[in-house]
Design an enzyme around this catalytic site. Structure first.
Site, PDB file in Angstrom:
ATOM      1  N   ASP A  67     -17.122  38.533   5.210  1.00  0.00           N
ATOM      2  CA  ASP A  67     -15.786  38.988   4.840  1.00  0.00           C
ATOM      3  C   ASP A  67     -14.866  37.794   5.026  1.00  0.00           C
ATOM      4  OD1 ASP A  67     -13.246  40.013   4.699  1.00  0.00           O
ATOM      5  OD2 ASP A  67     -13.429  41.316   6.461  1.00  0.00           O
ATOM      6  N   LYS A 110      -6.208  31.984   1.424  1.00  0.00           N
ATOM      7  CA  LYS A 110      -6.761  32.912   0.441  1.00  0.00           C
ATOM      8  C   LYS A 110      -5.700  33.345  -0.573  1.00  0.00           C
ATOM      9  CE  LYS A 110      -9.371  37.260   0.531  1.00  0.00           C
ATOM     10  NZ  LYS A 110      -9.777  38.312   1.467  1.00  0.00           N
ATOM     11  N   GLU A 150     -13.825  44.257  -1.505  1.00  0.00           N
ATOM     12  CA  GLU A 150     -13.721  44.649  -0.099  1.00  0.00           C
ATOM     13  C   GLU A 150     -13.747  46.163   0.135  1.00  0.00           C
ATOM     14  OE1 GLU A 150     -10.325  42.312   0.891  1.00  0.00           O
ATOM     15  OE2 GLU A 150     -11.507  40.479   0.853  1.00  0.00           O
ATOM     16  N   ASP A 190      -7.283  49.993   2.050  1.00  0.00           N
ATOM     17  CA  ASP A 190      -7.587  48.720   2.702  1.00  0.00           C
ATOM     18  C   ASP A 190      -6.343  47.839   2.726  1.00  0.00           C
ATOM     19  OD1 ASP A 190      -8.463  46.229   3.474  1.00  0.00           O
ATOM     20  OD2 ASP A 190     -10.022  46.030   1.954  1.00  0.00           O
TER      21      ASP A 190
END
Lengths: 375, 603
Positions: B8, B70, B171, B193
């Protein structure tokens, strides 16, 4: 006192409402239930519950009996006096799994018009060295070649009025069977695009039938009896146009290929290379199941008294396409007779006579055979 | 046995997991933590720091410490996110050669895939220490709403780190795998999420071990960092009201504010109010030191961020509609991402879905666990788990007039393919350019460009007569390929659409080599350090012994001399990088040490 494995981590069953139970759980059981999260183990729980190990275990057993918790690795329908050892439970579920898979394979075969045992498989592909079981290779070819011959309902094996629940029960096992991920580590060669094509079609079927609008559109198109099944895929006018175009092109190409294969087969036969000839005929038959071709091949094999078993299989193909014609059945009989299988021959002659009552040729053969059998 | 690890790669934290003997488990790092901060720093000496080490030194090395990279990966130089980061990030962002953004650290420009590769490398190392062998394959997760360019950039990061990323998966989907793995479920679940940098929502249908993604959506500009930013703004504003100084212009102060904001946010998940104490946050020109001392209540925090929470719920609603479901169809809601620990979020989610969210999965670990489960499923070819993933964006082509024609709709199960026939639009047109795009806007130019190619050599004919069949395909591993055929001539052309990660093939290869060099150098450096330590230790012990024994004994005196000269010689090499010389010096010293010891004992 308890044979619960203390390393198990019970999880609350989300699908059972405790209030709907006849005998409601006690406050202690409820307390234990509220501590469970699928992560904490029975052993840990005994230590922290404050109720003591014995009481805690008792609660867990009761909760399990009520169906309020899942115990991983044990059977989901527990009996009050004994829970089966988990190894046995596993092997049992494995066995049922494999028989399920076989059932699925049989069920899938039945959805298509072709005869699996006598199907004209592409021998070259079947012989390709890939990491797939031979039966599965056959299934893939069988399904792939006939994808355009059945509709989405037939493909999923569901009734026309199937609802979402039924659809997903049909689709999910099939998606597991044909998803490319299942073959990630395997060498699949030319079967790779075949697997992907089948998966895509099965998925298209599921997605179309589970969407109310798309399904209505699809049903309407089915009703209109729109020429071929392929033209029903997709929903935009543009894509429909492209698909039908593809199909017309495909038909033309297919006819050409069919003719070429038949010619090659004839040529090989003339040269006495019968096995090769049969291979070409089978390929041609895979493109277009043609009764005339099958009869012609079977008759020639009978005349030249070679490959009689293949002759029977071709005659059976012809019979399957045109079940009412006595010709194919009589031919099967003749082939058996030539082989020396007199009982089988007699059976088929009599069967043929039912569709062609009073046929002198058949009658003569039957009496001849009966005599031979008696003596 | 071949193994595929699950990683992850988060905005703020990363996590690695593996399936061992059927049990998925998270691998803790050397510090014993199950997650590692996604922070990379370059020290003055050119050494790379990753994770906790990098995070800890961020205050004193803010300019050369990269966090939340990211958010920038796979984005173009002129994108709003890059613009935003240039304004707010302490590290320096410069324009790269391919319209991409790069980060300048200690005079060297790093591409975003390189920064991510350093984090992936660290995760790989953590796994290696646990497994005893270096894994070379991984399933890496990305936010569901990442486009193809962002995914490709992530894949490139893996290559640079020496990891073959066999799958990029979403994810929330992996979180669902972690939730449903090993449980015999028959239910429809929503995965909410909210991570450090992104928000994702996915709806899945789980039955018979098959995880069918019904729809997925999200916002790549919404995450925990935005919650932190609200606290920072609030603190800076209050401070400015009192002292007329904007702390955000002071790099060091900003970094401390950032740390304090994150800490306060976390504390407010379990407490009603929290102290924020930042002494000596700023020195005025006259030398007077200013302190920031305040309390923040949960209520105030919620007030500052409620619009962010509501934004997530709007996306939930759109996603449900997209999948043709209502909240009543959802059997369970799963919370993933550290931000979902915020009580207000749990409450809002509960109110919206009408049911308390499940606590089955660990919000920080579920994603990595799911990735490991998918990796194991691929290797084993087992039929316990099958993931039916979807493509999150519409894919299509630019049509005449600048429109965007969708060929593969968002939320289509992959693998999937679609054919389409195009015709020429001008008389005597001999070539067509096919521009492949991804996105949700009607206008071609507002979508992400995936690639373009030209089919030439068409017959000269009136407009509309020549037809070209174009087939689009997305494979199970998400790779997009386009195949064009001129129906008249049968002329074919196909390309694999390589989304632009901002790097050319050559650059990637250079980076792989550079990374390997760095690792060799690092290893060599560690070796040298060990050898130096051995030499120093021997010197120390000899000196101790000869000090104690300095009477007039002749043998001892001789020995002393030998020892002194050996020490002097070894000291010459101590600063060198000559591994062989250090080794010899060490051997020699140890021999001397033995003789000295023997002499001392016999004396």
């Amino acid at each position: 006192m308890s044979d619960l494995d203390e390393n198990l981590a019970p999880a609350p069953a989300s699908d059972v409402d405790p209030r709907s139970l006849k005998t409601s759980p006690t406050a202690e059981e409820y307390f234990i239930l509220s501590r469970l999260d699928g992560a904490i183990t029975i052993g840990q729980l005994c230590k922290i519950s404050g109720l003591g190990a014995e009481k805690t275990l008792q609660c867990i057993e009761n909760l399990h009996r009520h169906g309020l918790i899942h115990l991983p690795g044990t059977s989901e329908s527990p009996s009050a006096n004994s829970s089966p050892p988990s190894a046995a439970a596993n092997s049992e579920s494995d066995a049922s799994k494999s028989s399920n898979t076989d059932e699925l394979a049989d069920s899938i075969r039945d959805r298509f018009p072709g005869d699996f045992t006598n199907f004209a498989f592409d021998e070259e592909l079947l012989e390709q060295q890939v990491e797939l079981e031979i039966d599965f290779k056959r299934e893939l070819l069988f399904v792939h070649q006939q994808l355009d011959q059945i509709d989405y309902y037939q493909l999923l094996g569901v009734d026309r009025d199937a609802r979402r629940r039924r659809l997903r029960r049909a689709y999910f096992p099939m998606s597991k069977r044909y998803h490319p991920d299942r073959f990630y580590k395997k060498i699949t060669g030319d079967f790779e695009p075949i697997i992907q094509n089948i998966f895509e079609r099965v998925t298209a079927a599921y997605q179309t039938l589970s969407d109310r609008n798309k399904r209505a559109e699809y049903d309407a198109a089915l009703e209109r009896g729109r020429a071929s099944h392929a033209s029903l895929r997709g929903s935009t006018p543009a894509s429909r146009r492209s698909e039908s175009r593809e199909n017309i092109m495909g038909d033309r190409k297919r006819n050409m290929a069919f003719k070429v294969l038949v010619q090659r087969g004839d040529k090989a036969f003339d040269k006495g290379r019968v096995a090769l000839a049969l291979k070409e005929y089978r390929k041609a038959f895979g493109l277009r199941p043609d009764a005339e071709l099958a009869l012609r091949v079977a008759r020639r094999l009978l005349d030249e008294q070679v490959h009689l078993d293949d002759g029977i299989s071709f005659a059976r193909m012809a019979h399957k396409i045109d079940p009412d014609s006595p010709q194919a059945v009589a031919l099967i009989g003749a082939l058996y007779e030539e082989k020396g299988g007199l009982d089988d021959a007699l059976y088929h002659y009599e069967l043929a006579l039912e569709s062609a009552p009073g046929d002198p040729e058949l009658t003569a053969r039957i009496s001849r055979l009966k005599q031979a059998l008696h003596s | 046995m071949e193994r595929i690890i699950g990683i992850d790669l988060g905005t703020t934290n990363s996590c690695v997991a593996v399936v061992e003997g059927g049990t998925p488990q998270v691998i803790p790092n050397k510090g014993g933590y199950k997650t590692t901060p996604s922070v990379v720093a370059i020290t003055e000496s050119g050494r790379r720091l990753v994770g906790q080490m990098a995070k800890r030194q961020a205050i004193t090395n803010a300019e050369h410490t990269v966090y939340a990279s990211k958010r920038l990966i796979g984005r173009t130089w002129d994108s709003s996110e890059v613009r935003h980061c240039i304004e707010t990030c302490p590290y320096k962002i410069v324009q790269g050669p391919h319209d991409d953004a790069r980060i300048k650290l200690r005079g060297k420009e790093y591409s975003l895939p390189e920064i991510s590769s350093i984090i992936l490398q660290e995760m790989k190392l953590i796994a290696e220490e646990f497994l005893g062998e270096a894994p070379d394959k991984a399933v890496v997760t990305v936010p569901a709403y990442f486009n193809d360019n962002q995914r490709t950039a992530t894949k490139d990061a893996g290559r640079i780190a020496g990891l073959d990323i066999v799958r990029i998966i979403n994810e929330p989907t992996t979180a669902a795998l972690a939730y449903g793995y090993g449980r015999d479920l028959d239910s429809t679940v929503a995965i909410y999420d909210l991570g450090g940098g992104t928000f994702d929502i996915s709806i899945l249908d789980i039955f018979d071990g098959v995880f069918d993604v019904l729809s997925t959506a999200g916002d790549t500009f919404l995450g925990g960092e935005d919650f932190d930013a609200r606290i920072i703004e609030h603190l800076a504003f209050e401070f400015a009201r009192e002292h007329r100084i904007d702390l955000r212009n002071d790099e060091m102060a900003l970094q401390r504010l950032r740390d304090a904001a994150e800490k306060a946010k976390i504390e407010l998940s379990s407490m009603d109010e929290t102290e924020i104490s930042l002494p000596f946050i700023h020195s005025k020109d006259d030398g007077e030191a200013l302190h920031l001392q305040t309390t923040l209540s949960r209520e105030k925090f919620e007030e500052l961020t409620i619009d962010l929470v509501q934004r997530t719920l709007k996306i939930c609603e759109a996603t449900l509609q997209e999948s043709g479901l209502t909240v009543d169809d959802i059997d369970d809601v799963i919370l993933v991402g550290g931000m979902t620990r915020m009580p207000r979020i749990q409450k809002e989610v509960k109110d919206y879905f009408g049911a308390a969210p499940s606590k089955q999965v660990h919000p920080d670990e579920a994603v990595a666990l799911g990735a490991a489960i998918q990796g194991a499923a691929l290797v084993e070819g087992s039929d316990d788990v099958l993931l039916l993933d979807v493509t999150p964006h519409n894919m299509g082509i630019m049509v005449h007039g600048g429109g965007f024609e969708v060929l593969i709709e968002a939320n289509s199960t992959i693998p999937t393919s679609h054919s389409h026939i195009f015709t020429t639009v001008r008389d005597n047109q001999t070539s067509v350019k096919i521009v492949v795009l991804q996105g949700d806007n009607d206008q071609a130019e507002k979508n992400e460009l995936l690639g373009e190619f030209v089919l030439s050599g068409l017959r000269r004919a009136p407009a509309g007569e020549v037809e070209i069949d174009v087939t689009f395909e997305i494979s199970a591993d998400g790779i997009v390929s386009v195949h064009a055929t001129d129906l008249e001539t049968g002329k074919e052309q196909s390309i694999t659409v390589s989304a632009t990660s901002g790097l050319t093939e050559e650059e990637i290869e250079d980076m792989i080599a550079e990374n390997e060099d760095y690792l060799v150098e690092l290893k060599h450096g560690e070796e040298l350090e060990d050898q130096r330590a051995r030499v120093r230790k021997a010197i120390r012990e000899i000196e101790k012994l000869i000090d104690q024994d300095s009477d007039g004994d002749e043998i001892v005196a001789q020995l002393q001399q030998r020892a002194t000269s050996a020490i002097a010689e070894a000291r010459d090499y101590l600063e060198s990088r000559d591994s062989d010389a250090l080794q010899t010096a060490g051997d020699k010293l140890e021999k001397v040490l033995q003789s000295v010891r023997a002499a001392v004992h016999s004396a």
